[in-house]
Design a protein around this motif. Sequence first.
Motif, PDB file in Angstrom:
ATOM      1  N   PRO A  81      33.275   0.906  -9.978  1.00  0.00           N
ATOM      2  CA  PRO A  81      34.080   2.177 -10.175  1.00  0.00           C
ATOM      3  C   PRO A  81      34.856   2.460  -9.017  1.00  0.00           C
ATOM      4  O   PRO A  81      34.458   1.945  -8.155  1.00  0.00           O
ATOM      5  N   THR A  82      35.942   3.442  -9.261  1.00  0.00           N
ATOM      6  CA  THR A  82      36.500   3.807  -8.121  1.00  0.00           C
ATOM      7  C   THR A  82      35.562   5.230  -7.595  1.00  0.00           C
ATOM      8  O   THR A  82      34.590   5.639  -8.319  1.00  0.00           O
TER       9      THR A  82
ATOM     10  N   THR B 173      32.744  11.490 -10.944  1.00  0.00           N
ATOM     11  CA  THR B 173      32.771  12.092 -12.366  1.00  0.00           C
ATOM     12  C   THR B 173      31.319  11.696 -12.850  1.00  0.00           C
ATOM     13  O   THR B 173      30.725  12.648 -13.654  1.00  0.00           O
ATOM     14  N   PHE B 174      31.026  10.600 -12.701  1.00  0.00           N
ATOM     15  CA  PHE B 174      29.771  10.030 -13.460  1.00  0.00           C
ATOM     16  C   PHE B 174      28.616  10.838 -12.906  1.00  0.00           C
ATOM     17  O   PHE B 174      27.594  11.132 -13.688  1.00  0.00           O
TER      18      PHE B 174
ATOM     19  N   ALA C 158      30.964  -1.586 -17.999  1.00  0.00           N
ATOM     20  CA  ALA C 158      31.562  -2.671 -17.396  1.00  0.00           C
ATOM     21  C   ALA C 158      30.897  -2.683 -15.977  1.00  0.00           C
ATOM     22  O   ALA C 158      30.602  -3.816 -15.204  1.00  0.00           O
ATOM     23  N   TRP C 159      30.548  -1.372 -15.375  1.00  0.00           N
ATOM     24  CA  TRP C 159      30.009  -1.063 -14.098  1.00  0.00           C
ATOM     25  C   TRP C 159      28.591  -1.854 -13.938  1.00  0.00           C
ATOM     26  O   TRP C 159      28.034  -2.551 -13.114  1.00  0.00           O
ATOM     27  N   ILE C 160      27.815  -1.544 -15.137  1.00  0.00           N
ATOM     28  CA  ILE C 160      26.662  -2.186 -15.005  1.00  0.00           C
ATOM     29  C   ILE C 160      26.198  -3.592 -15.293  1.00  0.00           C
ATOM     30  O   ILE C 160      25.572  -4.379 -14.643  1.00  0.00           O
TER      31      ILE C 160
ATOM     32  N   MET D 132      46.488   2.461  -3.154  1.00  0.00           N
ATOM     33  CA  MET D 132      45.280   1.644  -3.673  1.00  0.00           C
ATOM     34  C   MET D 132      44.133   2.587  -3.665  1.00  0.00           C
ATOM     35  O   MET D 132      43.612   3.085  -2.777  1.00  0.00           O
ATOM     36  N   LYS D 133      43.562   2.502  -5.107  1.00  0.00           N
ATOM     37  CA  LYS D 133      42.199   3.177  -5.366  1.00  0.00           C
ATOM     38  C   LYS D 133      41.061   2.357  -4.576  1.00  0.00           C
ATOM     39  O   LYS D 133      41.056   1.343  -4.937  1.00  0.00           O
ATOM     40  N   THR D 134      40.278   3.232  -3.996  1.00  0.00           N
ATOM     41  CA  THR D 134      39.069   2.431  -3.275  1.00  0.00           C
ATOM     42  C   THR D 134      37.948   2.342  -4.420  1.00  0.00           C
ATOM     43  O   THR D 134      37.480   3.261  -5.109  1.00  0.00           O
TER      44      THR D 134
END
Length: 375
Positions: free
Chosen positions: A43-44, A50-51, A35-37, A1-3
């Motif tokens: 985000p993972t 990457t961001f 969507a994060w904002i 599972m991605k954190t």
Amino acid sequence: MKTEVSIDAGMLTWAIDRAGYELHDFTEKMPKVSAWISGEKNPTVKQLETFSKKVHLPFGYLFLPEPPKEKLPIPFFRTNSPQTNKVSVNVYDTILLLQQRQNWLKEYLKENEFEPLPFVGRFKGNNNVSQIVNSIRTVLGLTEDWATHFRTWQDALNHLVEIIEDKGIITVFNGVVENNTSRPIEVDECRGFVLVDDVAPFMFINNSDGKAAQLFTIVHELAHIWTGHSAGFDFRTLQPANDPIEVLCDKVAAEFLVPENAFNEQWIIDKDITSSARFFKVSEIVIARRALDTGKISKAQFFAFYEAYKNREFIKKQSQGSGGDFYATVKKRLSLTFASHVNNAVKTGQLLYRDAYRLTSMKGDTFDKFFAKTA
């Protein structure tokens, strides 16, 4: 599972703005960020890494409760604008990088009993242009007509830099952040800056600028060292900012490169900007500035010439290919004097390889190969 991780929306929008992007343009290219904002998604860790690279921000900064107060360590002057505390992230990161290198070099030189440089700040509080010019010439061992003895401005530039470095002034030429060609430093935003110190002064010259114009920037920065004031500047239309020190350093650079008496004599002979530029080994635009200062052309004529010159230089630049020898480029980006101090420190066990990699923006085989070529 991605954190997944929860990040404050304000930190995300601040990071985007800090990197010089418009929010709308950025989220069009990275739709997930919207969507994060908005809080719809988180985000993972990998996405956030990457961001952070995209916005040129250390990963850990994104977890702060509010944006840090980032302050320029030197005044930055803009032509026709007040002094600013806000520059692009590329200029900001470059100033901090050179400050880190300077801090290390300063301690290294002191530990190895190097003496302070006697000319740094020698004219603090003194605005006598001819005295400052004469002192710079004396320290560098140059006559008034030194540049006329060279065949080209490039030869004159190389000779000047060699002497400056020999006197202990670190001279860095770069047009990008470290070695990252995707992070350019625009000439119109920063032609150069200088970090004054009496043991390890650092000068930065934007290597994207016209080579002959770089001569003017270098001498302007020398004037800053002699008067003891760190600063950055954009020098738009080759005009100084409305600040007493900037105006003084501008006058020193003009008199050092194009002495008024010699210029008046030369102008009588040819009354031509191009011929005078060839004679003094400076760019045509520096001669045009001198002609304006000495009343030989009007402001309207100068600005018309400046626009035409800028367009010619742009076309010339577009026709030139990119590329070249990476290691020769790094020599200029690092300064051979600084590189030699790092190399000596590593060899004598005064500096770990890990820290040398950080200071030089190189590592592993690239680091070894560079020093093998410059040894």
